[in-house]
Design a protein around this motif. Structure first.
Motif, PDB file in Angstrom:
ATOM      1  N   LEU A  24       0.847  -1.195   0.000  1.00 50.46           N
ATOM      2  CA  LEU A  24       0.000   0.000   0.000  1.00 50.46           C
ATOM      3  C   LEU A  24       0.880   1.242   0.000  1.00 50.46           C
ATOM      4  O   LEU A  24       2.000   1.216   0.507  1.00 50.46           O
ATOM      5  N   THR A  25       0.339   2.322  -0.548  1.00 49.71           N
ATOM      6  CA  THR A  25       1.048   3.593  -0.464  1.00 49.71           C
ATOM      7  C   THR A  25       0.027   4.703  -0.205  1.00 49.71           C
ATOM      8  O   THR A  25      -1.180   4.446  -0.168  1.00 49.71           O
ATOM      9  N   THR A  26       0.525   5.901   0.012  1.00 50.12           N
ATOM     10  CA  THR A  26      -0.369   7.041   0.266  1.00 50.12           C
ATOM     11  C   THR A  26       0.178   8.263  -0.466  1.00 50.12           C
ATOM     12  O   THR A  26       1.346   8.288  -0.875  1.00 50.12           O
ATOM     13  N   LEU A  27      -0.664   9.266  -0.579  1.00 53.65           N
ATOM     14  CA  LEU A  27      -0.199  10.503  -1.221  1.00 53.65           C
ATOM     15  C   LEU A  27       0.945  11.122  -0.423  1.00 53.65           C
ATOM     16  O   LEU A  27       1.903  11.636  -0.987  1.00 53.65           O
ATOM     17  N   LYS A  28       0.829  11.070   0.888  1.00 56.18           N
ATOM     18  CA  LYS A  28       1.874  11.652   1.741  1.00 56.18           C
ATOM     19  C   LYS A  28       3.215  10.973   1.487  1.00 56.18           C
ATOM     20  O   LYS A  28       4.256  11.638   1.399  1.00 56.18           O
ATOM     21  N   GLU A  29       3.188   9.661   1.348  1.00 55.10           N
ATOM     22  CA  GLU A  29       4.436   8.931   1.126  1.00 55.10           C
ATOM     23  C   GLU A  29       4.970   9.172  -0.284  1.00 55.10           C
ATOM     24  O   GLU A  29       6.182   9.291  -0.485  1.00 55.10           O
ATOM     25  N   GLU A  30       4.075   9.258  -1.250  1.00 52.50           N
ATOM     26  CA  GLU A  30       4.521   9.467  -2.631  1.00 52.50           C
ATOM     27  C   GLU A  30       5.067  10.879  -2.834  1.00 52.50           C
ATOM     28  O   GLU A  30       6.044  11.073  -3.549  1.00 52.50           O
ATOM     29  N   LEU A  31       4.392  11.864  -2.209  1.00 51.07           N
ATOM     30  CA  LEU A  31       4.779  13.269  -2.428  1.00 51.07           C
ATOM     31  C   LEU A  31       5.773  13.759  -1.376  1.00 51.07           C
ATOM     32  O   LEU A  31       6.300  14.858  -1.483  1.00 51.07           O
ATOM     33  N   ARG A  32       5.956  12.938  -0.339  1.00 48.14           N
ATOM     34  CA  ARG A  32       6.811  13.289   0.801  1.00 48.14           C
ATOM     35  C   ARG A  32       6.279  14.481   1.579  1.00 48.14           C
ATOM     36  O   ARG A  32       7.012  15.150   2.299  1.00 48.14           O
ATOM     37  N   GLU A  33       5.025  14.785   1.373  1.00 55.16           N
ATOM     38  CA  GLU A  33       4.331  15.797   2.177  1.00 55.16           C
ATOM     39  C   GLU A  33       2.823  15.613   1.965  1.00 55.16           C
ATOM     40  O   GLU A  33       2.410  15.031   0.962  1.00 55.16           O
ATOM     41  N   MET A  34       2.037  16.128   2.889  1.00 53.78           N
ATOM     42  CA  MET A  34       0.576  16.037   2.739  1.00 53.78           C
ATOM     43  C   MET A  34       0.121  17.056   1.702  1.00 53.78           C
ATOM     44  O   MET A  34       0.477  18.233   1.803  1.00 53.78           O
ATOM     45  N   PRO A  35      -0.640  16.616   0.713  1.00 57.44           N
ATOM     46  CA  PRO A  35      -1.165  17.606  -0.235  1.00 57.44           C
ATOM     47  C   PRO A  35      -2.268  18.434   0.418  1.00 57.44           C
ATOM     48  O   PRO A  35      -2.827  18.023   1.438  1.00 57.44           O
ATOM     49  N   PHE A  36      -2.563  19.585  -0.157  1.00 54.16           N
ATOM     50  CA  PHE A  36      -3.668  20.385   0.364  1.00 54.16           C
ATOM     51  C   PHE A  36      -4.978  19.707  -0.010  1.00 54.16           C
ATOM     52  O   PHE A  36      -5.234  19.454  -1.192  1.00 54.16           O
ATOM     53  N   MET A  37      -5.787  19.450   0.997  1.00 60.24           N
ATOM     54  CA  MET A  37      -7.038  18.743   0.763  1.00 60.24           C
ATOM     55  C   MET A  37      -7.934  19.506  -0.220  1.00 60.24           C
ATOM     56  O   MET A  37      -8.560  18.914  -1.104  1.00 60.24           O
ATOM     57  N   ALA A  38      -7.987  20.819  -0.059  1.00 57.92           N
ATOM     58  CA  ALA A  38      -8.855  21.626  -0.928  1.00 57.92           C
ATOM     59  C   ALA A  38      -8.452  21.483  -2.393  1.00 57.92           C
ATOM     60  O   ALA A  38      -9.306  21.405  -3.289  1.00 57.92           O
TER      61      ALA A  38
END
Lengths: 351, 139
Positions: free
Chosen positions: A184-198
């Motif tokens: 499994l992966t996540t956006l945070k792990e792929e981008l190395r930061e949390m994207p803006f939800m909006a």
């Protein structure tokens, strides 16, 4: 067709809303996320087989059952949900229901690609980034409407997910967590930061509008919210949570499309017991570990694992490998056990 | 229809169940059309025997892939027998949908009235022809 962009709403309503709209007979797209953490069972999951209810109680994690397919999931505010309700006779629906997933998932795939990710649909219903799952999905018939639901993982607590599942052993639970780390992966792990939800929501809504140009923004009325809450209450009731579900001979946890962790019990002619934990990837054994089988030498167990990894989980293939193992390990006192017993253990376990 | 086996003596519902009249009772299953549309059915939640159900309520639900489908009760009545074999062997729904893959037997409140709303004979043929045309159009 209506587009509901709800942002963060009470967790119950993220499930209640699409059931309520289907009950009302409204075609719609909903984009939302839950304000809190909860566990959601698929329509045919067996509560007693799947859920570690003690853990959920101790950690105040509420449970609900949805009327769509797919398995048990841990859902929380770090996931963005997208849901589509279509009339059963919608011209968008052709042929088998699972074939529509590739269309339904396009907006989410495009959204992930906007962030530069190598996102693709893994049939029938996962979205993967470089082979790792980032979105889980399901579908079902609610009040004669075809309902498709999915999420995008921004972040994901794999430890909590493995802890809330009922598992036969602590080792199995730990391997569940490790398998999810790997697959499994996540956006945070792929981008190395949390994207803006909006920003994420805006892009997803844009891609849904491109797919369904007739979408018109709609207001989440108090009346609809009340109905969503009422529907959620029904889906959280003991009667619904305890509906009988699919029970398998062996405990199995699906990690992503085609990848399963399984626990196969062993019992031989001499009454000896034990367990094998297997990681199956597209019906091929990728990893195997025996536990509680000290009557086999370490050397024999190691050899068994070496022989079985890479083998297809098919009766004749497994029987052939087991026979070779018994021949090779003849000096390890294995010839007293029937090849068929060992084969059945690896194929499906022995109750 | 040649693409699908649709025995002429049976009645059908709009959600693709079949109904066979047997001594005042009805036996229910999924049609060949439905099992083909569903693909491999991996689970069915069968109805409980002795349960009274209203027409239009959920009779049973099936799982195929990640799709959870439902079959509605065709007419008011009581379930008198359910095929428990399907619980351990749902493949029967695909492999033998008109015989060993039957789902349940119901005792209808009013059989004659219940049959009025069902598809039969030429009407059923037309329905399946239209359904086939709808689902076989290019995506």
């Amino acid at each position: 067709m209506r587009l509901y962009r709800l942002g963060e709403i009470p967790w119950q309503e993220t499930q209640g809303i699409y059931h309520a709209l289907a009950e009302l007979g409204q075609e719609a797209v909903i984009i939302c996320r839950p304000a809190g953490k909860y566990v959601c069972l698929g329509y045919h999951d067996d509560f007693n087989q799947e859920i570690n209810s003690e853990y959920c109680q101790q950690n105040n994690i509420p449970l609900i059952r949805r009327e769509t397919g797919g398995g048990v999931v841990l859902l929380d505010k770090d996931q963005l949900f997208f849901q589509l309700i279509l009339r059963n006779d919608s011209p968008l629906l052709r042929g088998r229901r699972d074939r529509f997933f590739s269309t339904f998932l396009k907006p989410a795939v495009e959204t992930l690609r906007d962030y530069g990710l190598n996102a693709a649909v893994q049939n029938p219903a996962d979205i993967v980034v470089d082979g790792r799952k980032i979105s889980g999905n399901g579908a079902g018939d609610i009040n004669g409407y075809a309902v498709y639901i999915g999420n995008i993982l921004l972040d994901f607590d794999r430890r909590a997910m493995s802890d809330l599942l009922k598992t036969p052993s602590a080792i199995f639970r730990e391997h569940t967590r490790l398998s999810m780390e790997r697959h499994l992966t996540t956006l945070k792990e792929e981008l190395r930061e949390m994207p803006f939800m909006a920003d994420l929501e805006e892009r997803l809504a844009g891609h849904f509008t491109a797919l369904l140009p007739e979408l018109k923004p709609a207001v989440y009325s108090g009346e609809l919210q009340t109905l969503a809450q009422k529907t959620a209450k029904r889906l959280m009731s003991p009667d619904v949570l305890q509906l009988p579900g699919r029970r398998l001979k062996a405990r199995q946890v699906k990690i992503k499309e085609g990848v399963f962790l399984r626990s196969h019990n062993y019992r031989d002619e001499l009454g000896r017991t034990g367990t094998a934990i297997l990681l199956i990837d597209n019906n091929v054994i990728r990893w195997l570990e025996c536990s509680g089988m000290d009557y086999f030498t370490s050397q024999a167990k190691l050899l068994l694992s070496e022989y079985l990894v890479g083998v297809t989980l098919r009766q004749e293939d497994i029987r052939c490998v087991i026979k070779c193992w018994q021949d090779k390990a003849a000096n390890l006192d294995l010839d007293s056990i029937k090849t068929e017993t060992l084969t059945q253990w690896i194929i499906e376990g022995i109750s | 229809m040649s693409q699908y086996n649709t025995p002429g003596e049976l009645y059908y519902t709009q959600d693709h169940a079949w109904i066979k009249v047997e001594d005042g009772k009805i036996r229910i299953g999924v049609s060949d059309f439905m099992q083909k549309l569903a693909g491999e059915i991996t689970f069915i939640r069968i109805p409980r025997a002795n349960k009274s159900l209203a027409a239009g309520a959920t009779l049973c639900s099936i799982q195929s892939g990640k799709w959870a489908g439902k079959i509605k009760v065709p007419m008011n009545g009581t379930v008198v027998e359910a095929n428990s074999e399907l619980t351990t062997n749902p493949k029967l729904l695909n492999e033998d949908c008109y015989a060993s893959g039957w789902i349940c037997v119901m005792e209808p409140e009013n059989l004659e009235a219940g049959l009025v709303g069902l598809l039969h004979g030429e009407e059923a043929d037309r329905f399946f022809t239209e359904e086939h045309a709808k689902h076989s159009k290019p995506e």
